[in-house]
Design a protein around this motif. Structure first.
Motif, PDB file in Angstrom:
ATOM      1  N   VAL A  46     -33.585  49.033 122.248  1.00  0.00           N
ATOM      2  CA  VAL A  46     -32.125  49.155 122.207  1.00  0.00           C
ATOM      3  C   VAL A  46     -31.484  47.920 122.834  1.00  0.00           C
ATOM      4  CG1 VAL A  46     -30.150  50.457 123.103  1.00  0.00           C
ATOM      5  CG2 VAL A  46     -32.088  51.661 122.079  1.00  0.00           C
ATOM      6  N   GLN A  47     -32.045  47.425 123.927  1.00  0.00           N
ATOM      7  CA  GLN A  47     -31.522  46.211 124.541  1.00  0.00           C
ATOM      8  C   GLN A  47     -31.628  45.026 123.583  1.00  0.00           C
ATOM      9  OE1 GLN A  47     -33.998  46.275 128.035  1.00  0.00           O
ATOM     10  NE2 GLN A  47     -32.467  47.380 129.252  1.00  0.00           N
ATOM     11  N   GLN A  48     -32.721  44.973 122.853  1.00  0.00           N
ATOM     12  CA  GLN A  48     -32.910  43.901 121.883  1.00  0.00           C
ATOM     13  C   GLN A  48     -31.896  44.026 120.741  1.00  0.00           C
ATOM     14  OE1 GLN A  48     -36.820  43.709 120.020  1.00  0.00           O
ATOM     15  NE2 GLN A  48     -36.725  41.490 120.224  1.00  0.00           N
ATOM     16  N   PRO A  67     -38.935  44.071 112.964  1.00  0.00           N
ATOM     17  CA  PRO A  67     -40.390  44.267 113.065  1.00  0.00           C
ATOM     18  C   PRO A  67     -41.147  43.002 113.462  1.00  0.00           C
ATOM     19  CG  PRO A  67     -39.546  45.220 111.040  1.00  0.00           C
ATOM     20  CD  PRO A  67     -38.428  44.423 111.643  1.00  0.00           C
ATOM     21  N   PHE A  68     -40.517  41.843 113.329  1.00  0.00           N
ATOM     22  CA  PHE A  68     -41.200  40.587 113.600  1.00  0.00           C
ATOM     23  C   PHE A  68     -40.809  39.959 114.932  1.00  0.00           C
ATOM     24  CE2 PHE A  68     -40.990  41.125 109.016  1.00  0.00           C
ATOM     25  CZ  PHE A  68     -42.324  41.010 108.680  1.00  0.00           C
ATOM     26  N   LEU A  69     -39.948  40.618 115.684  1.00  0.00           N
ATOM     27  CA  LEU A  69     -39.526  40.079 116.963  1.00  0.00           C
ATOM     28  C   LEU A  69     -40.474  40.549 118.049  1.00  0.00           C
ATOM     29  CD1 LEU A  69     -35.678  40.606 116.671  1.00  0.00           C
ATOM     30  CD2 LEU A  69     -36.999  38.555 116.191  1.00  0.00           C
ATOM     31  N   ASP A  70     -40.828  39.627 118.942  1.00  0.00           N
ATOM     32  CA  ASP A  70     -41.789  39.993 119.971  1.00  0.00           C
ATOM     33  C   ASP A  70     -41.241  39.862 121.383  1.00  0.00           C
ATOM     34  OD1 ASP A  70     -41.625  37.254 120.109  1.00  0.00           O
ATOM     35  OD2 ASP A  70     -43.751  36.882 119.823  1.00  0.00           O
ATOM     36  N   ASP A  71     -40.005  39.408 121.524  1.00  0.00           N
ATOM     37  CA  ASP A  71     -39.447  39.180 122.855  1.00  0.00           C
ATOM     38  C   ASP A  71     -37.953  39.449 122.801  1.00  0.00           C
ATOM     39  OD1 ASP A  71     -38.380  38.126 125.206  1.00  0.00           O
ATOM     40  OD2 ASP A  71     -39.703  36.399 125.220  1.00  0.00           O
ATOM     41  N   PRO A  72     -37.438  40.334 123.655  1.00  0.00           N
ATOM     42  CA  PRO A  72     -36.017  40.684 123.580  1.00  0.00           C
ATOM     43  C   PRO A  72     -35.073  39.564 123.990  1.00  0.00           C
ATOM     44  CG  PRO A  72     -37.048  41.752 125.460  1.00  0.00           C
ATOM     45  CD  PRO A  72     -38.146  41.087 124.681  1.00  0.00           C
ATOM     46  N   SER A  73     -35.591  38.500 124.592  1.00  0.00           N
ATOM     47  CA  SER A  73     -34.700  37.442 125.064  1.00  0.00           C
ATOM     48  C   SER A  73     -34.544  36.302 124.065  1.00  0.00           C
ATOM     49  CB  SER A  73     -35.218  36.884 126.394  1.00  0.00           C
ATOM     50  OG  SER A  73     -36.480  36.273 126.196  1.00  0.00           O
ATOM     51  N   ARG A  74     -35.203  36.379 122.931  1.00  0.00           N
ATOM     52  CA  ARG A  74     -35.068  35.303 121.952  1.00  0.00           C
ATOM     53  C   ARG A  74     -35.322  35.833 120.548  1.00  0.00           C
ATOM     54  NH1 ARG A  74     -40.671  32.652 121.374  1.00  0.00           N
ATOM     55  NH2 ARG A  74     -41.914  34.149 122.503  1.00  0.00           N
ATOM     56  N   ILE A  75     -34.839  35.075 119.579  1.00  0.00           N
ATOM     57  CA  ILE A  75     -35.110  35.394 118.181  1.00  0.00           C
ATOM     58  C   ILE A  75     -36.280  34.530 117.745  1.00  0.00           C
ATOM     59  CG2 ILE A  75     -34.201  35.363 115.825  1.00  0.00           C
ATOM     60  CD1 ILE A  75     -31.418  35.678 116.998  1.00  0.00           C
ATOM     61  N   HIS A  76     -37.400  35.157 117.486  1.00  0.00           N
ATOM     62  CA  HIS A  76     -38.602  34.451 117.060  1.00  0.00           C
ATOM     63  C   HIS A  76     -39.082  35.129 115.785  1.00  0.00           C
ATOM     64  CE1 HIS A  76     -42.457  32.437 117.095  1.00  0.00           C
ATOM     65  NE2 HIS A  76     -43.029  33.612 116.975  1.00  0.00           N
ATOM     66  N   HIS A  78     -41.426  35.645 112.665  1.00  0.00           N
ATOM     67  CA  HIS A  78     -42.765  35.387 112.166  1.00  0.00           C
ATOM     68  C   HIS A  78     -42.641  34.774 110.774  1.00  0.00           C
ATOM     69  CE1 HIS A  78     -46.806  36.157 110.707  1.00  0.00           C
ATOM     70  NE2 HIS A  78     -47.152  36.288 111.963  1.00  0.00           N
ATOM     71  N   PRO A  79     -43.460  33.796 110.415  1.00  0.00           N
ATOM     72  CA  PRO A  79     -43.342  33.158 109.088  1.00  0.00           C
ATOM     73  C   PRO A  79     -43.389  34.142 107.922  1.00  0.00           C
ATOM     74  CG  PRO A  79     -44.858  31.921 110.470  1.00  0.00           C
ATOM     75  CD  PRO A  79     -44.501  33.173 111.224  1.00  0.00           C
ATOM     76  N   GLN A  80     -44.135  35.244 108.052  1.00  0.00           N
ATOM     77  CA  GLN A  80     -44.208  36.228 106.969  1.00  0.00           C
ATOM     78  C   GLN A  80     -42.867  36.908 106.734  1.00  0.00           C
ATOM     79  OE1 GLN A  80     -47.179  38.902 108.374  1.00  0.00           O
ATOM     80  NE2 GLN A  80     -48.891  37.642 107.682  1.00  0.00           N
ATOM     81  N   CYS A  81     -42.019  36.882 107.730  1.00  0.00           N
ATOM     82  CA  CYS A  81     -40.728  37.555 107.652  1.00  0.00           C
ATOM     83  C   CYS A  81     -39.762  36.807 106.749  1.00  0.00           C
ATOM     84  CB  CYS A  81     -40.157  37.691 109.057  1.00  0.00           C
ATOM     85  SG  CYS A  81     -38.518  38.383 109.154  1.00  0.00           S
ATOM     86  N   LEU A  82     -39.875  35.495 106.683  1.00  0.00           N
ATOM     87  CA  LEU A  82     -38.873  34.684 105.996  1.00  0.00           C
ATOM     88  C   LEU A  82     -39.165  34.584 104.499  1.00  0.00           C
ATOM     89  CD1 LEU A  82     -36.279  33.171 106.488  1.00  0.00           C
ATOM     90  CD2 LEU A  82     -37.619  31.091 106.764  1.00  0.00           C
ATOM     91  N   THR A  83     -38.695  35.576 103.775  1.00  0.00           N
ATOM     92  CA  THR A  83     -38.776  35.561 102.314  1.00  0.00           C
ATOM     93  C   THR A  83     -37.584  34.755 101.791  1.00  0.00           C
ATOM     94  OG1 THR A  83     -37.416  37.546 102.121  1.00  0.00           O
ATOM     95  CG2 THR A  83     -39.819  37.866 102.331  1.00  0.00           C
TER      96      THR A  83
END
Length: 126
Positions: A46-48, A67-76, A78-83
């Motif tokens: 929820v914080q994210q 589903p591809f974010l791994d850290d609530p403090s940044r937008i990261h 994953h390459p598979q996400c970018l269609t």
């Protein structure tokens, strides 16, 4: 945990938590009595979501990248996400944000000009 406790721990009202569920951002379990049951990890999630919404992203974009974010403090992402479809959506979102920034900048400049004019009138001719 029940929705009230999640709301208390995150500062997000239950109404918004239900909205996040409607938008397919949160997926609570349901108890036998129908009450929502959130795992401990929902607090971070929820914080994210709040951080992403506060940064101006839409729920549609958040749903696609969450589903591809791994850290609530940044937008990261994953390459598979970018269609190609998501890339176009993100480019349109970046353009929309730039239009908001431009509008805010114009409003800020107008406020500064107004303040300068009022102060000049107040202080009289030099």
């Amino acid at each position: 945990m029940r929705i009230g406790l999640l709301a208390q721990r995150t500062g997000v009202p239950p109404r918004l938590l239900r909205y996040y569920e409607e938008q397919d951002l949160l997926h609570p379990e349901r108890a036998d009595n129908g009450y929502r049951d959130y795992p401990e990890s929902a607090v971070r999630l929820v914080q994210q979501i709040r951080g992403l919404l506060d940064s101006g992203l839409t729920t549609e974009i958040i749903r696609r990248i969450l589903p591809f974010l791994d850290d609530p403090s940044r937008i990261h992402l994953h390459p598979q996400c970018l269609t190609p479809d998501l890339a176009a959506l993100l480019e349109a979102e970046a353009e929309r944000l730039q239009e908001r920034i431009d509008c805010l900048s114009r409003n800020r400049d107008a406020i500064h000009a107004y303040l300068a004019a009022v102060r000049a009138l107040r202080n009289g001719p030099a």
